[in-house]
Design an enzyme around this catalytic site. Structure first.
Site, mmCIF file in Angstrom:
data_model
loop_
_atom_site.group_PDB
_atom_site.id
_atom_site.type_symbol
_atom_site.label_atom_id
_atom_site.label_comp_id
_atom_site.label_asym_id
_atom_site.label_seq_id
_atom_site.Cartn_x
_atom_site.Cartn_y
_atom_site.Cartn_z
ATOM 1 N N HIS A 59 -55.706 55.123 13.402
ATOM 2 C CA HIS A 59 -56.863 54.214 13.368
ATOM 3 C C HIS A 59 -57.904 54.836 12.437
ATOM 4 O O HIS A 59 -58.681 55.702 12.826
ATOM 5 C CB HIS A 59 -57.420 54.063 14.778
ATOM 6 C CG HIS A 59 -58.411 52.942 14.934
ATOM 7 N ND1 HIS A 59 -59.019 52.312 13.866
ATOM 8 C CD2 HIS A 59 -58.903 52.329 16.054
ATOM 9 C CE1 HIS A 59 -59.840 51.371 14.323
ATOM 10 N NE2 HIS A 59 -59.774 51.366 15.648
ATOM 11 N N HIS B 5 -62.903 50.640 11.213
ATOM 12 C CA HIS B 5 -63.925 50.208 12.173
ATOM 13 C C HIS B 5 -65.010 51.228 12.481
ATOM 14 O O HIS B 5 -65.561 51.246 13.589
ATOM 15 C CB HIS B 5 -63.252 49.753 13.487
ATOM 16 C CG HIS B 5 -62.254 48.653 13.281
ATOM 17 N ND1 HIS B 5 -61.420 48.187 14.257
ATOM 18 C CD2 HIS B 5 -61.941 47.912 12.178
ATOM 19 C CE1 HIS B 5 -60.647 47.214 13.772
ATOM 20 N NE2 HIS B 5 -60.947 47.045 12.499
ATOM 21 N N TYR C 31 -64.909 54.527 12.877
ATOM 22 C CA TYR C 31 -64.596 55.729 13.663
ATOM 23 C C TYR C 31 -64.406 56.938 12.736
ATOM 24 O O TYR C 31 -64.677 56.854 11.536
ATOM 25 C CB TYR C 31 -63.378 55.463 14.553
ATOM 26 C CG TYR C 31 -63.654 54.406 15.605
ATOM 27 C CD1 TYR C 31 -64.526 54.663 16.661
ATOM 28 C CD2 TYR C 31 -63.076 53.147 15.536
ATOM 29 C CE1 TYR C 31 -64.807 53.696 17.629
ATOM 30 C CE2 TYR C 31 -63.346 52.168 16.499
ATOM 31 C CZ TYR C 31 -64.217 52.455 17.541
ATOM 32 O OH TYR C 31 -64.501 51.500 18.491
ATOM 33 N N ARG D 180 -54.430 52.017 9.700
ATOM 34 C CA ARG D 180 -55.322 50.852 9.693
ATOM 35 C C ARG D 180 -56.607 51.179 8.933
ATOM 36 O O ARG D 180 -57.240 52.200 9.186
ATOM 37 C CB ARG D 180 -55.696 50.432 11.115
ATOM 38 C CG ARG D 180 -56.596 49.201 11.124
ATOM 39 C CD ARG D 180 -56.816 48.559 12.488
ATOM 40 N NE ARG D 180 -57.090 47.133 12.275
ATOM 41 C CZ ARG D 180 -57.253 46.239 13.219
ATOM 42 N NH1 ARG D 180 -57.170 46.588 14.480
ATOM 43 N NH2 ARG D 180 -57.487 44.973 12.928
HETATM 44 C C1 LIG Z 1 -60.993 43.098 23.175
HETATM 45 C C2 LIG Z 1 -60.712 43.667 21.817
HETATM 46 C C3 LIG Z 1 -60.508 45.015 21.682
HETATM 47 C C4 LIG Z 1 -60.196 45.570 20.439
HETATM 48 N N1 LIG Z 1 -59.905 46.904 20.344
HETATM 49 C C5 LIG Z 1 -59.404 47.400 19.198
HETATM 50 C C6 LIG Z 1 -58.863 48.706 19.155
HETATM 51 O O1 LIG Z 1 -58.797 49.423 20.163
HETATM 52 N N2 LIG Z 1 -58.398 49.152 17.972
HETATM 53 C C7 LIG Z 1 -58.424 48.390 16.837
HETATM 54 O O2 LIG Z 1 -58.008 48.840 15.778
HETATM 55 N N3 LIG Z 1 -58.903 47.123 16.865
HETATM 56 C C8 LIG Z 1 -59.359 46.610 18.010
HETATM 57 N N4 LIG Z 1 -59.762 45.301 18.070
HETATM 58 C C9 LIG Z 1 -59.625 44.441 16.874
HETATM 59 C C10 LIG Z 1 -58.280 43.702 16.891
HETATM 60 O O3 LIG Z 1 -57.221 44.602 16.606
HETATM 61 C C11 LIG Z 1 -58.245 42.558 15.867
HETATM 62 O O4 LIG Z 1 -58.443 43.064 14.579
HETATM 63 C C12 LIG Z 1 -59.316 41.535 16.177
HETATM 64 O O5 LIG Z 1 -59.191 41.064 17.504
HETATM 65 C C13 LIG Z 1 -59.261 40.349 15.246
HETATM 66 O O6 LIG Z 1 -58.067 39.649 15.405
HETATM 67 P P1 LIG Z 1 -58.059 38.214 16.156
HETATM 68 O O7 LIG Z 1 -58.954 37.330 15.350
HETATM 69 O O8 LIG Z 1 -56.619 37.798 16.100
HETATM 70 O O9 LIG Z 1 -58.568 38.430 17.531
HETATM 71 C C14 LIG Z 1 -60.123 44.745 19.294
HETATM 72 C C15 LIG Z 1 -60.358 43.372 19.440
HETATM 73 C C16 LIG Z 1 -60.638 42.825 20.679
HETATM 74 C C17 LIG Z 1 -60.835 41.331 20.807
#
Ligand SMILES: Cc1cc2nc3c(=O)[nH]c(=O)nc-3n(C[C@H](O)[C@H](O)[C@H](O)COP(=O)(O)O)c2cc1C
Length: 431
Positions: free
Chosen positions: A199, A202, A204, A251
């Site tokens: 990861h 975002h 981090y 990512r």
């Molecule tokens: C509840 C939630 C938790 C997420 N946690 C992470 C995470 O732990 N790691 C990560 O790389 N992205 C995380 N994301 C981002 C998702 O991987 C994804 O990029 C995002 O939901 C957009 O895709 P979608 O439009 O299909 O929901 C999270 C998204 C949501 C909704």
């Protein structure tokens, strides 16, 4: 929908996949509060979402206490929630082994997303039972001693606790950071994961090294594009050493758009750069030198907190990262604001090889099956994304279990993003 290209097999590094609908990594804050190990509920949740030859990426899994945020920032989690999981102790590894076995039993594949949160990690974890009295390094650390900006504006979670000022990691500590990643990777390998994902997105730790607002170092990890990418490449090499060729994904999240306007005016936890395109292009090009399973890019249209998928502006914006397709030679996965229709179009137009769905996978455990057969989707309940409770976790119905659907709303696939402008649906603006 039955013959769309989402259902053509593809090989991503060492991963032989039967379809291209991937479950995106999603933090759900449901691991054991004390051990930070996955529970049987977590195994059920992932097993429900497994499909034959389908790929699941786990929620972010913390490699060490130093990189772990304790999400006491949410009132509901403080009251009765679970926690984020780690993968540095034997108990945590054993919990993950149960998750992996449950997914493998359904012939699915599962990748462990490894995270060091850098300055987002909170020093309070030092008091946690799984860490107290250990001599493990503690948060928070980053590229430079710059705290995340406080408040809603730059920190889209808008939590109510002060952000700590991180310690800038010493040049000589980078080997130890790689070793911490290697330890977590060995644990993941031992748990049976098919691959791991770094990861690096975002806002981090790795992203804090990439970006200028968080990296003001004057050593070999700061300044030039090559220096700011150094930790990314060193950790990637370390992870491949442990997992083997084709068993590591990475990512990246080049920038974040304001979900309402679609312009780049938001940041991931305050990590940003004037030279965003240059630094991410350098990173993407450099990753060609590694034998990865895939590169996952976050389309910058995510970020909307809207609850209704028909009014969520994030679904309305066209693809923005097609430029990187020309820079990367390997398997490219996209995530962020895809609908079943725009995902199929993105594959047809060769924008991506694989599409990761987040929110739709939360509320549709059998998402690939529903898309394949054109069945209605269950609408997600944002209130339970991070609530830590069993509601909104394992109680979403599959399409055969209408009884469990009580209380959840449905939407026809054709209506997801039905009001999208034509350019967003077809991506024609970017041809
Ligand atoms: C509840 C939630 C938790 C997420 N946690 C992470 C995470 O732990 N790691 C990560 O790389 N992205 C995380 N994301 C981002 C998702 O991987 C994804 O990029 C995002 O939901 C957009 O895709 P979608 O439009 O299909 O929901 C999270 C998204 C949501 C909704």
């Amino acid at each position: 929908m039955t013959d769309n290209l989402l259902f053509t097999p593809v090989t991503a590094g060492a991963l032989a996949l039967q379809h291209r609908i991937v479950m995106a990594p999603m933090t759900r804050i449901r691991a054991d509060r004390i051990t930070l190990a996955p529970t049987t509920d977590n195994a059920d949740y992932y097993s429900q979402r497994a499909s034959e030859g389908g790929l699941i990426i786990t929620e972010a899994v913390h490699i060490s206490p130093e990189g772990t945020p304790i999400w006491t920032i949410y009132q509901n989690v403080r009251d009765d929630g679970g926690q984020v999981p780690g993968i540095w102790t034997d108990t945590q590894r054993d919990g993950w082994r149960e998750v992996v076995s449950a997914v493998h039993a359904k012939k699915g594949l599962i990748v462990c997303q490894l995270l060091h949160a850098g300055r987002i990690a909170q020093p309070e974890i030092g008091d946690h039972p799984v860490v107290a009295n250990s001599d493990l390094p503690l948060p928070s650390v980053s590229a430079s001693a710059i705290a995340m900006p406080q408040g809603d504006e730059d920190n889209h979670y808008g939590w109510d606790q002060p952000n700590s000022t991180p310690r800038a990691l010493a040049t000589t500590e980078m080997r130890r950071i790689c070793d911490d990643y290697a330890h977590a990777a060995r644990m993941a390998k031992d748990a049976g994961f098919d691959a791991i994902e770094l990861h690096a997105a975002h806002g981090y730790l790795i992203d804090q090294f990439l970006n200028q607002s968080t990296n003001q170092r004057d050593d070999i990890y700061g300044g030039s594009l090559a220096n700011r990418c150094r930790l990314l490449f060193e950790v990637t090499a370390t992870l491949i050493d442990v997992m083997g060729a084709g068993r590591v994904g990475v990512r990246l999240s080049p920038y974040l758009n304001d979900p309402e306007t679609g312009t780049p005016s938001a940041t991931y936890f305050g990590a940003e750069s004037d030279d965003a395109d240059a630094i991410y292009s350098h990173a993407v090009r450099g990753l060609n030198d590694f034998d990865l399973a895939y590169l996952l890019l976050t389309e910058p249209r995510v970020g909307s907190m809207a609850s209704d998928p028909e009014s969520d502006q994030g679904y309305h914006h066209p693809l923005a990262l097609r430029h990187y397709r020309t820079l990367y030679n390997g398997m490219l996965m996209g995530a962020g604001g895809f609908t079943p229709l725009t995902a199929a179009t993105a594959i047809e137009q060769n924008a991506y090889d694989l599409i990761a769905f987040g929110r739709w996978f939360i509320s549709n455990p059998d998402l690939p099956d529903r898309i394949r057969h054109g069945h209605d989707l269950t609408i997600y309940d944002r209130a339970t994304f991070y609530s830590g409770s069993s509601a909104g976790y394992t109680d979403y119905p599959d399409r055969h279990d209408r009884a469990k659907a009580d209380g959840y709303r449905m939407i026809a696939i054709a209506n997801v993003g039905a009001s999208l402008p034509k350019s967003a649906q077809t991506g024609e603006k970017f041809k």
